[in-house]
Every structure is written in structure tokens, then in C-alpha cells.
Design a protein around this motif. Structure first.
Motif, PDB file in Angstrom:
ATOM      1  N   VAL A   1      40.509  32.292  34.727  1.00 16.44           N
ATOM      2  CA  VAL A   1      41.586  33.107  34.566  1.00 16.44           C
ATOM      3  C   VAL A   1      41.505  33.878  33.225  1.00 16.44           C
ATOM      4  O   VAL A   1      41.671  35.072  33.385  1.00 16.44           O
ATOM      5  N   GLY A   2      41.053  33.373  32.104  1.00 16.56           N
ATOM      6  CA  GLY A   2      41.021  33.945  30.863  1.00 16.56           C
ATOM      7  C   GLY A   2      39.802  35.164  31.219  1.00 16.56           C
ATOM      8  O   GLY A   2      40.103  36.154  30.575  1.00 16.56           O
ATOM      9  N   GLY A   3      38.834  34.895  31.787  1.00 21.58           N
ATOM     10  CA  GLY A   3      37.805  35.823  31.937  1.00 21.58           C
ATOM     11  C   GLY A   3      38.335  36.954  32.642  1.00 21.58           C
ATOM     12  O   GLY A   3      37.997  38.299  32.489  1.00 21.58           O
ATOM     13  N   LEU A   4      39.047  36.853  33.779  1.00 21.24           N
ATOM     14  CA  LEU A   4      39.552  37.859  34.546  1.00 21.24           C
ATOM     15  C   LEU A   4      40.544  38.709  33.778  1.00 21.24           C
ATOM     16  O   LEU A   4      40.561  39.885  33.840  1.00 21.24           O
ATOM     17  N   LEU A   5      41.516  38.036  33.009  1.00 21.63           N
ATOM     18  CA  LEU A   5      42.513  38.615  32.110  1.00 21.63           C
ATOM     19  C   LEU A   5      41.955  39.459  31.116  1.00 21.63           C
ATOM     20  O   LEU A   5      42.153  40.690  30.850  1.00 21.63           O
ATOM     21  N   GLY A   6      40.755  38.804  30.431  1.00 25.87           N
ATOM     22  CA  GLY A   6      39.979  39.728  29.658  1.00 25.87           C
ATOM     23  C   GLY A   6      39.137  40.729  30.172  1.00 25.87           C
ATOM     24  O   GLY A   6      39.155  41.804  29.436  1.00 25.87           O
ATOM     25  N   SER A   7      38.791  40.708  31.192  1.00 26.87           N
ATOM     26  CA  SER A   7      37.980  41.860  31.928  1.00 26.87           C
ATOM     27  C   SER A   7      39.201  42.978  32.050  1.00 26.87           C
ATOM     28  O   SER A   7      38.928  44.061  31.859  1.00 26.87           O
ATOM     29  N   LEU A   8      40.377  42.757  32.546  1.00 25.73           N
ATOM     30  CA  LEU A   8      41.440  43.664  32.803  1.00 25.73           C
ATOM     31  C   LEU A   8      41.738  44.332  31.541  1.00 25.73           C
ATOM     32  O   LEU A   8      42.138  45.468  31.388  1.00 25.73           O
ATOM     33  N   LEU A   9      42.049  43.366  30.648  1.00 27.73           N
ATOM     34  CA  LEU A   9      42.284  43.869  29.147  1.00 27.73           C
ATOM     35  C   LEU A   9      41.050  44.880  28.534  1.00 27.73           C
ATOM     36  O   LEU A   9      41.514  46.036  28.077  1.00 27.73           O
ATOM     37  N   ALA A  10      39.749  44.549  28.680  1.00 28.52           N
ATOM     38  CA  ALA A  10      38.798  45.260  28.298  1.00 28.52           C
ATOM     39  C   ALA A  10      38.922  46.474  29.143  1.00 28.52           C
ATOM     40  O   ALA A  10      38.557  47.595  28.475  1.00 28.52           O
ATOM     41  N   TRP A  11      38.969  46.479  30.221  1.00 32.39           N
ATOM     42  CA  TRP A  11      38.928  47.795  31.008  1.00 32.39           C
ATOM     43  C   TRP A  11      40.081  48.807  30.636  1.00 32.39           C
ATOM     44  O   TRP A  11      39.617  49.970  30.396  1.00 32.39           O
TER      45      TRP A  11
END
Length: 183
Positions: A95-105
Motif C-alpha cells: 500500500v505504501g509503495g503504491l501510494l508512494g508511486s502515485l505521489l512520485a508521479w
């Protein structure tokens, strides 16, 4: 169980905040797609300067490779902090990785050149090369970080995590009346 869930929430938030660094690195390392503007009949048109360039694929590739690297690092850090593993930790990494990817994008797009290419072309002038806005074409790249983090953490737990005790401890092998082991 409450403690594990609380730890998982903290880990998910910490991992997700790593997306800011991820987005900054993506903006800095991704290749720039060169565009050029032209004025035709009082309206502006924007073209790719190099129609055979592979910069757009490089932008997606850079995002994917950074996602894999962030997944690896976050999984190793979480494993070193919490060696016993558990389902909540793996879910938190995902979950943190997916949220982090969305935030990074979104952060990388926000940092990048403006998304109004016509206004940018007018600003720089006719025939002047400028960079296209940062765009993630392969949305599946958003899954690189959470998948890498989950797989690496599960692998580390399997290889180096604590072992469950044997449910039925092995005693000495049964022997016959003369002391020889039974076959």
C-alpha cells in the motif's frame, strides 16, 4: 494484533512519503522530450523535434527502474527493522509503495515543464526547442515499487526470517529388540 496494525500504518505512511524523493529523482533523471512550436495561420502547432526519438520511452523506463530501486530499498529497510515479518508488514509495503508511486508521479509532473504546451511554445518563440511536460505513458509502472517491495520482503523473510518451531519434534528412531533401527 493492534501493535502490528499500528506498525503497518506507520510503515505505509513512511514508505509513501518516500514518493517525494522518488518524484524528485524522476524529474531530475528522466530524459526530456524535445518539442518545437510553429505558427500557422495565427494558430500555434507543436511538433516533436525528433520524431524517431525514444525519450518518451525513457521517461517510463526511468520511472520503472526508480520504482524497482525504491521497492528494493524499502523492503530491505523494513526487513532489517522488523525481522519477524508478517502479513500486515507486507500489506503496508504494498500500500505504501503504491501510494508512494502515485505521489512520485504527480509530484514529478508538477515539478516538470508546464502541461500547456501551446502557451509554452508561444513563450519560447517559433522554431525554438523546449521540453515536453513530464508524462507517464505506461501506467503499469506505478506497480513496480509495491511489487518489488512485497517480493523482496517476502524473499528476505523466507531466507533469513525466524523459523517456526517443529510441530512434532523428532525423537530417536524406533529400534527393534536388538537395538537396530527399524527400516
Amino acid at each position: 494484533m493492534k501493535t502490528e496494525i499500528l506498525e503497518a500504518v506507520v510503515i505505509a505512511i513512511a514508505v509513501a512519503l518516500g514518493g517525494l524523493l522518488f518524484g524528485l529523482l524522476w524529474w531530475w533523471l528522466a530524459p526530456h522530450v524535445p518539442l518545437v512550436g510553429d505558427e500557422l495561420d495565427k494558430s500555434w502547432v507543436v511538433y516533436l523535434k525528433d520524431t524517431e526519438g525514444e525519450q518518451a520511452a525513457g521517461v517510463d523506463g526511468t520511472f520503472t527502474l526508480l520504482g524497482l530501486a525504491f521497492g528494493l530499498v524499502s523492503a530491505v529497510v523494513v526487513f532489517l527493522l522488523r525481522r519477524r515479518g508478517g502479513v500486515p508488514l507486507v500489506v503496508a509495503l504494498g500500500v505504501g509503495g503504491l501510494l508512494g508511486s502515485l505521489l512520485a508521479w504527480r509530484f514529478g509532473v508538477w515539478l516538470g515543464p508546464t502541461s500547456d504546451v501551446i502557451a509554452h511554445a508561444r513563450q519560447v518563440g517559433k522554431g525554438v526547442t523546449f521540453s515536453a511536460p513530464l508524462k507517464l505513458g505506461a501506467k503499469g509502472a506505478l506497480l513496480a515499487w509495491p511489487l518489488a517491495a512485497a517480493l523482496v520482503h517476502l524473499g528476505l523473510t523466507a531466507l533469513f526470517g525466524p523459523r517456526d518451531p517443529e510441530p512434532y519434534p523428532q525423537g530417536p528412531a524406533p529400534k527393534d529388540g536388538y537395538g537396530a533401527p527399524l527400516a
